[in-house]
Scaffold this motif. Sequence first.
Motif, PDB file in Angstrom:
ATOM      1  N   LYS A  57       0.809  -1.228   0.000  1.00 23.93           N
ATOM      2  CA  LYS A  57       0.000   0.000   0.000  1.00 23.93           C
ATOM      3  C   LYS A  57       0.838   1.273   0.000  1.00 23.93           C
ATOM      4  O   LYS A  57       0.334   2.354  -0.277  1.00 23.93           O
ATOM      5  CB  LYS A  57      -0.886   0.050   1.265  1.00 23.93           C
ATOM      6  CG  LYS A  57      -2.142  -0.775   1.207  1.00 23.93           C
ATOM      7  CD  LYS A  57      -2.916  -0.628   2.508  1.00 23.93           C
ATOM      8  CE  LYS A  57      -3.387   0.782   2.803  1.00 23.93           C
ATOM      9  NZ  LYS A  57      -4.712   1.130   2.299  1.00 23.93           N
ATOM     10  N   SER A 144      -8.008  -0.807   4.258  1.00 28.10           N
ATOM     11  CA  SER A 144      -8.676  -0.712   2.969  1.00 28.10           C
ATOM     12  C   SER A 144      -7.657  -1.037   1.866  1.00 28.10           C
ATOM     13  O   SER A 144      -6.481  -0.714   1.980  1.00 28.10           O
ATOM     14  CB  SER A 144      -9.244   0.693   2.782  1.00 28.10           C
ATOM     15  OG  SER A 144      -8.270   1.667   3.111  1.00 28.10           O
ATOM     16  N   ASN A 146      -6.538  -0.027  -0.951  1.00 28.16           N
ATOM     17  CA  ASN A 146      -6.127   1.009  -1.904  1.00 28.16           C
ATOM     18  C   ASN A 146      -4.664   1.361  -1.659  1.00 28.16           C
ATOM     19  O   ASN A 146      -4.117   1.040  -0.601  1.00 28.16           O
ATOM     20  CB  ASN A 146      -6.979   2.274  -1.684  1.00 28.16           C
ATOM     21  CG  ASN A 146      -6.980   2.685  -0.214  1.00 28.16           C
ATOM     22  OD1 ASN A 146      -7.647   2.055   0.600  1.00 28.16           O
ATOM     23  ND2 ASN A 146      -6.210   3.719   0.115  1.00 28.16           N
ATOM     24  N   SER A 152     -10.663   4.775  -0.902  1.00 29.86           N
ATOM     25  CA  SER A 152     -10.857   3.355  -0.605  1.00 29.86           C
ATOM     26  C   SER A 152     -11.588   2.679  -1.759  1.00 29.86           C
ATOM     27  O   SER A 152     -12.416   3.297  -2.422  1.00 29.86           O
ATOM     28  CB  SER A 152     -11.667   3.186   0.683  1.00 29.86           C
ATOM     29  OG  SER A 152     -10.901   3.579   1.791  1.00 29.86           O
TER      30      SER A 152
HETATM   31 MG    MG Z   1      -7.725   3.206   4.543  1.00 39.63          MG
END
Ligand code: MG
Length: 332
Positions: A57, A144, A146, A152
Amino acid sequence: MQTKILKIDSLNLDEKIIIVAELIRKGELVAFPTETVYGLGADAFNPDAVKRIFVAKGRPADNPLIVHISSYEQLRWLVSEYGENASKLMKAFWPGPLTIIFKKNKKVPDIVTAGLNSVAVRMPSHPIALALIKESGSPIAAPSANLSGKPSPTKAEDVFHDLNGKIACIIDSGSSDIGLESTVIDCTQKIPVLLRPGAITREQIANAIGTIKIHDAVRNKIDAGTIEKMKIKSPGMKYRHYAPNARIIVVEGEKGKAENKINELIKIYSGRKIKVIEIADKNEGAREIYNIFRIADKDGIEIIVISGIDEAGIGMALMNRIRKAASEIIEV
Ligand code: MG
Ligand code: TXA
């Protein structure tokens, strides 16, 4: 790495869940649907796997993760003790879109909690999330799914766009029901503190447990730079978040005045790629806002103007996310 997309029907779970659970057990990263947004999961008791979540991420290491459980037995592996408020909240809202901060059990790896002595836990209601956790045999740490700082994901395609080639697999079960991340409430304090608003509203929480505090950052009307300088309880609150590439201008205040201001902005920015968002229905707004941000990126939108809404119910969560994505907030 090749990222596989597996379609699973949430009303008719099949053996593909077992294959994905096996990936979790092996320490791989897997994106899965929840009722809020898609999560990027790893075995919470495998520090190497959890570390790879931060890498995939681009997430700062000081921002702790939520651990997802499918049973109260798993809660005991994660948490050392809790009081009556947490008890009532779990009874009222689990499984569902509420994350509770507890004092952590020492066995929880430090990387999950960013070294804090508390741990965030949530029992999601999505059948695929629950089945995956149960089948893996371990709680699943999942932010999340993303790239850090981006909106998100509410669809498998959003996850693929951000994380293709970086994770083993994405479970696709269509669009998220709620579209905003879970409510986060800190129950390690005598009076619980709302750290992030969500679909479980402050009104519902107050009904269940009485008085709560709302953390200052929840309703801040200040830009991200200033927030960074504030003393912050939930580390995740200090980063600019949920943001598309466009510059977002939020206009808040009395309806007529707001409309005039928006018309003024449209004139000022004529010739630029501008999109105006007016939210008619709050639940639909919650479900769609990240999708609208992502489409704006694809369309090369330069400026998004959003008209503020009232903060009753899920309005508080929606305005919180919009303000955090904003470059400028104009109060008229
Ligand atoms: Mg998040
Ligand atoms: O709906 C959701 O909560 C989704 C789905 C996947 O469950 N997950 C999610 O995770 O939104 P994430 O990592 O994007 O947001 C977690 C938030 C962050 O703001 C983080 O700082 C906060 O929870 N958090 C986690 N552990 C905490 C702790 N021990 N104390 C205070 N805040 C914590």
